[in-house]
Design an enzyme around this catalytic site. Structure first.
Site, PDB file in Angstrom:
ATOM      1  N   HIS A 112       0.881  -1.168   0.000  1.00  0.00           N
ATOM      2  CA  HIS A 112       0.000   0.000   0.000  1.00  0.00           C
ATOM      3  C   HIS A 112       0.919   1.218   0.000  1.00  0.00           C
ATOM      4  O   HIS A 112       2.139   1.060   0.024  1.00  0.00           O
ATOM      5  CB  HIS A 112      -0.974  -0.006   1.179  1.00  0.00           C
ATOM      6  N   HIS A 114       1.153   3.987   2.098  1.00  0.00           N
ATOM      7  CA  HIS A 114       1.513   4.749   3.287  1.00  0.00           C
ATOM      8  C   HIS A 114       2.990   5.124   3.177  1.00  0.00           C
ATOM      9  O   HIS A 114       3.820   4.306   2.748  1.00  0.00           O
ATOM     10  CB  HIS A 114       1.311   3.880   4.544  1.00  0.00           C
ATOM     11  N   ASP A 116       5.471   5.270   5.140  1.00  0.00           N
ATOM     12  CA  ASP A 116       6.537   4.461   5.747  1.00  0.00           C
ATOM     13  C   ASP A 116       6.880   3.228   4.917  1.00  0.00           C
ATOM     14  O   ASP A 116       7.910   2.598   5.144  1.00  0.00           O
ATOM     15  CB  ASP A 116       6.171   4.049   7.189  1.00  0.00           C
ATOM     16  N   HIS A 117       6.050   2.898   3.919  1.00  0.00           N
ATOM     17  CA  HIS A 117       6.324   1.724   3.080  1.00  0.00           C
ATOM     18  C   HIS A 117       6.991   2.093   1.764  1.00  0.00           C
ATOM     19  O   HIS A 117       7.406   1.212   1.004  1.00  0.00           O
ATOM     20  CB  HIS A 117       5.032   0.945   2.817  1.00  0.00           C
ATOM     21  N   HIS A 209      -6.999  -2.670   6.349  1.00  0.00           N
ATOM     22  CA  HIS A 209      -6.193  -1.536   6.826  1.00  0.00           C
ATOM     23  C   HIS A 209      -6.992  -0.251   6.630  1.00  0.00           C
ATOM     24  O   HIS A 209      -6.449   0.781   6.289  1.00  0.00           O
ATOM     25  CB  HIS A 209      -4.870  -1.522   6.049  1.00  0.00           C
ATOM     26  N   ASP A 232       0.265  -4.141   6.036  1.00  0.00           N
ATOM     27  CA  ASP A 232      -0.344  -3.585   7.251  1.00  0.00           C
ATOM     28  C   ASP A 232      -1.793  -4.038   7.331  1.00  0.00           C
ATOM     29  O   ASP A 232      -2.577  -3.779   6.421  1.00  0.00           O
ATOM     30  CB  ASP A 232      -0.304  -2.053   7.210  1.00  0.00           C
ATOM     31  N   HIS A 307       7.248  -4.857  11.434  1.00  0.00           N
ATOM     32  CA  HIS A 307       6.530  -3.579  11.522  1.00  0.00           C
ATOM     33  C   HIS A 307       6.131  -3.376  12.990  1.00  0.00           C
ATOM     34  O   HIS A 307       4.966  -3.164  13.330  1.00  0.00           O
ATOM     35  CB  HIS A 307       5.291  -3.624  10.620  1.00  0.00           C
TER      36      HIS A 307
HETATM   37 ZN   LIG Z   1      -0.057   1.340   6.610  1.00  0.00          ZN
HETATM   38 ZN   LIG Z   2       3.040   0.839   7.970  1.00  0.00          ZN
END
Ligand SMILES: [Zn+2]
Ligand SMILES: [Zn+2]
Length: 357
Positions: A112, A114, A116-117, A209, A232, A307
């Protein structure tokens, strides 16, 4: 007394002379030691994988900073194919330090979008291009939205690409090889086979998520072995179906007890915004107990938690992080650490382990 004093003076003198010599020759000593260390380091720059399927944890952290953990990053190696799944900040640095040849990557798979990914894309794409003299951009596989992400990333790095071509020349960094190229696929309620090549099957499946849509996980099957990466998700029934019988399930994990302590501390220091965020994240990540219950329901063999939220300072805190997870799952649970490698030989039940960091 005189003799003792003489010995002491001699020792002090020797230390002083050694200090002065080290100071005078520090530059040349440093250059020689550096040359030896660099030669050794480059000689090790060849992370080896045997036959079968392999999982490398290149980032087990989350958006909350943790010195020992990069952002979410996994590498899956199947024979001579390899794929990076998510690339959080510090992930490419870890792969590099482990001696993995980033130029050999077949593609980046995103669960996905986000931040942080995806916030480690820059270094990954740069190393793919420059170390491999790539003539085609790194393939970025992802569900709906991947074209927008790739377009934006390529726009943000367009100037950098022109600088590097101008400086190093197109023979070293071919103009056509910078950045990413999108490999989109659509996903709804049902799993989708993203790739089926040379005995490796990669299947994407939806996870929970909310409000992030789509959010997916990936299952890798190769030579009778399998690895699932959750992305996630809170506890997800589609993940439990997709993970059935897998050798390894990598699952995100958030420990609400520890996050609650963090939230209280943030409130006490007046950091109300961050405190609200730590309250919001509780509903869209699995707890270690949820992950363990899913692993049990899917009958997977080994559960790896990644994570990790909140940041875990050391292994001393693993029991507090795990809570009651071990009571939920008959198999082994590993709290993921950056650098861990799990190896699954073909048509076997063995799970080999080592750490490359
Ligand atoms: Zn996420
Ligand atoms: Zn994440």
């Amino acid at each position: 007394m005189t003799m003792k004093r003489g010995i002491i003076l001699t020792l002090v003198g020797a230390v002083l002379i050694a200090g002065v010599l080290a100071f005078v020759f520090q530059r040349s000593i440093g250059e020689r030691v550096f040359a030896t260390a660099a030669a050794q380091r480059l000689a090790q720059n060849d992370l080896e994988f045997g036959p079968g399927l392999h999982l490398v944890l290149c980032g087990t952290g989350s958006p909350l900073p943790n010195l020992d953990r990069a952002g979410p990053c996994n590498l899956v190696v199947a024979g001579d194919q390899s794929f990076v799944v998510d690339i959080g900040e510090g992930g490419a640095r870890n792969l590099n330090l482990m001696g993995y040849d980033i130029a050999s990557t077949d593609g980046l798979l995103l669960t996905h979008y986000h931040s942080d990914h995806v916030d480690g894309i820059g270094p990954l794409a740069l190393l793919y291009w420059t170390t491999g003299t790539a003539t085609e951009p790194l393939a970025a596989y992802g569900p709906q939205g991947i074209e927008q992400l790739v377009e934006g990333f390529n726009a943000a790095y367009a100037l950098d690409h022109t600088y590097r071509v101008a400086h190093h020349g197109a023979e070293i960094v071919p103009e056509s090889g910078g950045g990413l190229r999108a490999v989109p696929f659509d996903i709804g309620e049902e799993p989708v086979v993203v790739l089926d090549r040379d005995g490796l099957t990669i299947t994407a499946f939806p996870v929970e998520h909310d409000p992030i849509e789509p959010a997916i996980g990936y299952r890798f099957d190769y030579q009778g072995r399998s690895v699932v990466i959750s992305g996630d998700t809170s506890r997800s029934s589609s993940l439990e179906v997709a993970s059935r019988g897998a050798d390894i399930l990598v699952h995100d994990a958030l420990q609400p007890n520890l996050v609650g302590i963090l939230t209280e501390a943030l409130e006490e220091t007046g950091a109300q915004n961050t405190a609200q965020i730590t309250r919001d994240i509780l509903d869209y990540h699995a707890t270690p107990e949820d992950a363990a219950a899913s692993a049990q329901a899917a009958k997977v063999r080994h559960l790896v938690l990644s994570h990790l939220v909140p940041p875990i300072p050391s292994s001393f805190f693993y029991p507090a992080f795990l809570g009651d997870a071990e009571a939920e799952f008959d198999g082994e649970i590993t709290v993921g650490e950056d650098g861990m490698i799990f190896s699954l030989p073909p048509d076997s039940k063995a799970i080999g382990r080592r750490n490359a960091l």
